[in-house]
Design an enzyme around this catalytic site. Structure first.
Site, short mmCIF file in Angstrom:
data_model
loop_
_atom_site.label_atom_id
_atom_site.label_comp_id
_atom_site.label_asym_id
_atom_site.label_seq_id
_atom_site.Cartn_x
_atom_site.Cartn_y
_atom_site.Cartn_z
N ALA A 53 3.61 -1.14 -0.23
CA ALA A 53 2.85 -0.98 1.00
C ALA A 53 2.38 0.45 1.21
O ALA A 53 1.35 0.67 1.86
CB ALA A 53 3.67 -1.44 2.20
N THR A 54 3.09 1.43 0.68
CA THR A 54 2.60 2.80 0.82
C THR A 54 1.24 2.92 0.13
O THR A 54 0.28 3.48 0.68
CB THR A 54 3.61 3.81 0.23
OG1 THR A 54 4.79 3.77 1.04
CG2 THR A 54 3.05 5.22 0.23
N ASN A 93 9.14 -0.64 12.22
CA ASN A 93 10.28 -0.69 11.32
C ASN A 93 11.59 -0.25 11.97
O ASN A 93 12.66 -0.67 11.57
CB ASN A 93 10.02 0.18 10.09
CG ASN A 93 9.47 1.54 10.44
OD1 ASN A 93 8.46 1.65 11.13
ND2 ASN A 93 10.15 2.58 10.00
N GLN A 98 6.78 -5.03 7.93
CA GLN A 98 7.96 -5.61 8.56
C GLN A 98 7.72 -7.04 9.02
O GLN A 98 8.67 -7.79 9.23
CB GLN A 98 8.39 -4.75 9.77
CG GLN A 98 8.85 -3.36 9.39
CD GLN A 98 10.20 -3.36 8.68
OE1 GLN A 98 11.00 -4.29 8.80
NE2 GLN A 98 10.46 -2.31 7.92
N SER A 108 4.54 -5.73 1.62
CA SER A 108 5.40 -5.23 0.56
C SER A 108 6.36 -6.31 0.08
O SER A 108 6.82 -7.14 0.88
CB SER A 108 6.20 -4.05 1.13
OG SER A 108 7.21 -3.68 0.22
N HIS A 139 9.51 -5.98 -1.32
CA HIS A 139 10.95 -5.83 -1.15
C HIS A 139 11.42 -5.96 0.29
O HIS A 139 12.62 -5.95 0.55
CB HIS A 139 11.44 -4.51 -1.76
CG HIS A 139 11.12 -3.30 -0.94
ND1 HIS A 139 12.08 -2.69 -0.16
CD2 HIS A 139 9.99 -2.60 -0.78
CE1 HIS A 139 11.53 -1.65 0.44
NE2 HIS A 139 10.26 -1.58 0.08
N CYS A 177 20.90 13.59 12.05
CA CYS A 177 21.79 13.89 10.93
C CYS A 177 21.55 12.99 9.74
O CYS A 177 21.97 13.28 8.64
CB CYS A 177 23.23 13.77 11.38
SG CYS A 177 23.67 15.08 12.52
#
Lengths: 140, 406
Positions: free
Chosen positions: B75-76, B155, B183, B203, B205, B330
């Protein structure tokens, strides 16, 4: 990112979690960090006035595992130290002991800051007590 | 059935391949290894047939015609091809693109690059539940507008955008509408006709297919969308995407699309039930838990919660037998908390305290119950350790505290 065993140990079995009464004259409290930065550490020391040594230390931390481990370790190291020795604890020693990755170095810096803030708070309390005593002595 | 640990509940990040998908793919690695572009022998024909079958399967998932499906590496690439390809092709028509602040980086960054190269980009805000207001799309239109790119579903927070309404505006005004459906594809019903979509990225995956493969839907009529290719070469995929087709991966994507389409009604109901079981289970036992995203217009399998007074990465460490994601700084390389949660108006603290649960095809009721128990235990444990929780219980308003940042 995988955590070192020592970080995991302190996270799973944190030493000295808790709080002292922050108004107790022999207690020094340091609160550093900010919720919006994702970590806040509260570190407290209880000083034996006769010996000048830190008898006990407590912490409470909002933050990631490394922040919790850093503050837990700090309380262990503080116990039995003089205030001067406490101020000598460097964040780099915490990084080394816990094998913190570069991205977590700020957690150790925060712990060092918390130690300094707690010692300063204790010293200020003592200073203001002495000042009070002096003032009383003068008026008397 | 015995619970197997760790529990994978990060299905918005990626999904395992469905075993039926793997089974469909396997022959295309070995005996059916031909190049789909080999027009003169049986090996090539076999590969081409498999690719065309997959094209139909993908097309059917989104109500398109097979000829409108371009296979990509993911998808990118699809998003880059759609946005940059349209921008370049329609440059003479205009230089204005409308998108939104909660898009995936694979849409945001191509748009930022275009901005640097002289295009104008309008970054629409979202409301507190993550929705774009179609009226704002309308208001942002200029005579230079050539493209609107708004994702179907987010997402992080799972919010589903009013795609059909935005599509209708684009049709009415006569410019192109691209949507990142990574998504949503295979998760909720999509129809490029009814929704007025001209370009759609998906996409493999994210829908139980393999990694390394995706597709771009490119409308062929009303209007016929043209693209400047990014990658030049053998002229594959109607010249829009040169490069030998990854036949096994494409077969896998096709199989995944077909399974998703056939099982969607039942699976959606099941995932929605599991999601609500999770939400109610956690919120019934913990106070100061907030839902991030929309209460109803959200992906069936997505739940994003902020746990007050607890930091997200610290919490993830406490639930180490559960694979989830956090919007905490983080956990990101940038040390910045989630830009999506911030765009919803959440303060940084709420973003730091967020956990995304991505429930998927292989999650069970037993796993949901385990997650509820473990999260409740870990949050209570961390709150006992949290100076913020202590202050809150002492009646201190945390918003009024002067923090010493660092």
């Amino acid at each position: 990112m995988a955590y070192s065993n020592k970080v995991l140990d302190h996270y799973n079995n944190p030493r000295n979690v808790g709080s002292f009464d922050r108004d107790d004259p022999v207690v020094g409290t340091g609160v550093v960090g900010a919720p919006e930065c994702g970590d806040v550490m509260k570190l407290q020391i209880k000083v034996n006035k006769a010996t000048g040594l830190i008898e006990e230390a407590r912490f409470k931390t909002f933050g990631c595992g490394s922040a919790i481990a850093s503050s837990s370790l700090a309380t262990v190291w503080l116990k039995g130290k003089s205030l001067d020795q406490a101020l000598e604890i460097k964040n780099t020693s915490i990084v080394e002991e816990l094998a913190l990755p570069p991205v977590k170095v700020h957690c150790s810096v925060l712990a060092e800051d918390a130690i300094k803030a707690a010692v300063r708070d204790y010293q200020q309390k003592q200073g203001s007590c002495e000042a009070e005593t002096t003032a009383v002595a003068v008026t008397a | 059935m015995a619970l197997s640990l760790p529990v994978y509940m990060d299905n918005n990040s990626t999904t395992p391949c469905d075993p039926r998908v793997v089974e469909a793919m396997l022959p295309y690695f070995t005996e059916k290894f031909g190049n789909a572009a080999s027009r003169n022998h049986a090996f090539g024909w076999q590969a081409e047939e498999a690719v065309e079958n997959a094209r139909e399967q993908v097309a059917e998932l989104i109500g398109a015609s097979p000829k409108e499906i371009i296979f990509t590496s993911g998808a990118t690439e699809s998003n880059n091809l759609a946005i940059k390809g349209v921008a370049s092709m329609y440059r003479k028509k205009g230089n204005h693109i409308i998108t939104c602040v909660t898009e995936h980086k694979a849409v945001i960054d191509p748009c930022k690059r275009l901005e640097r190269d002289g295009w104008n980009v309008t970054w629409l805000p979202v409301d507190s539940e993550g929705r774009v207001d179609p009226q704002e799309v309308r208001d942002a239109i200029t005579d230079q507008t050539i493209l609107v790119s708004i994702m179907v579903a987010n997402n992080e927070v799972g919010t589903i955008q009013p795609i059909a309404e935005i599509g209708a505006i684009c049709k009415e005004k006569g410019f192109l509408f691209h949507t990142d459906a990574v998504q949503a594809a295979g998760k909720i019903p999509l129809d490029v006709q009814k929704m007025g979509i001209d370009l759609l990225s998906l996409s493999g995956h994210k829908m139980y297919g393999p990694k390394g493969v995706g597709a771009l839907y490119v409308r062929r009529k009303d209007p016929r969308v043209r693209l400047d290719a990014i990658q030049d070469g053998g002229g594959h995929e109607r010249g829009m995407r040169s490069g030998t087709l990854a036949v096994p991966l494409i077969v896998g994507l096709g199989a995944a699309a077909e399974i998703a389409r056939k099982e969607m009604p039942e699976e959606n109901a099941r995932l929605t039930r599991l999601r609500e079981r999770l939400r109610q289970g956690i919120m019934g036992q913990l106070d100061h838990v907030e839902v991030n995203g929309h209460s109803t217009e959200r992906l069936p399998g997505n739940m994003n919660l902020s746990f007050g007074f607890v930091e997200g990465e610290g919490l993830m460490m406490g639930i180490k037998d559960i694979a989830v994601s956090s919007g905490s700084a983080c956990t990101s390389a940038s040390l910045e908390p989630s830009y999506v949660l911030k765009a919803l108006g959440a303060d940084d603290e709420r973003a730091h305290s967020s956990i995304r649960f991505g429930i998927g095809r292989f999650n069970t009721d037993e796993e949901i119950d385990f997650v509820i128990r473990d999260v409740v235990r870990a949050v209570n444990h961390l709150r006992e350790m949290s100076p913020l929780y202590e202050m809150h219980r002492a009646g201190i308003d945390l918003k009024t505290v002067q923090w010493v940042g660092h």
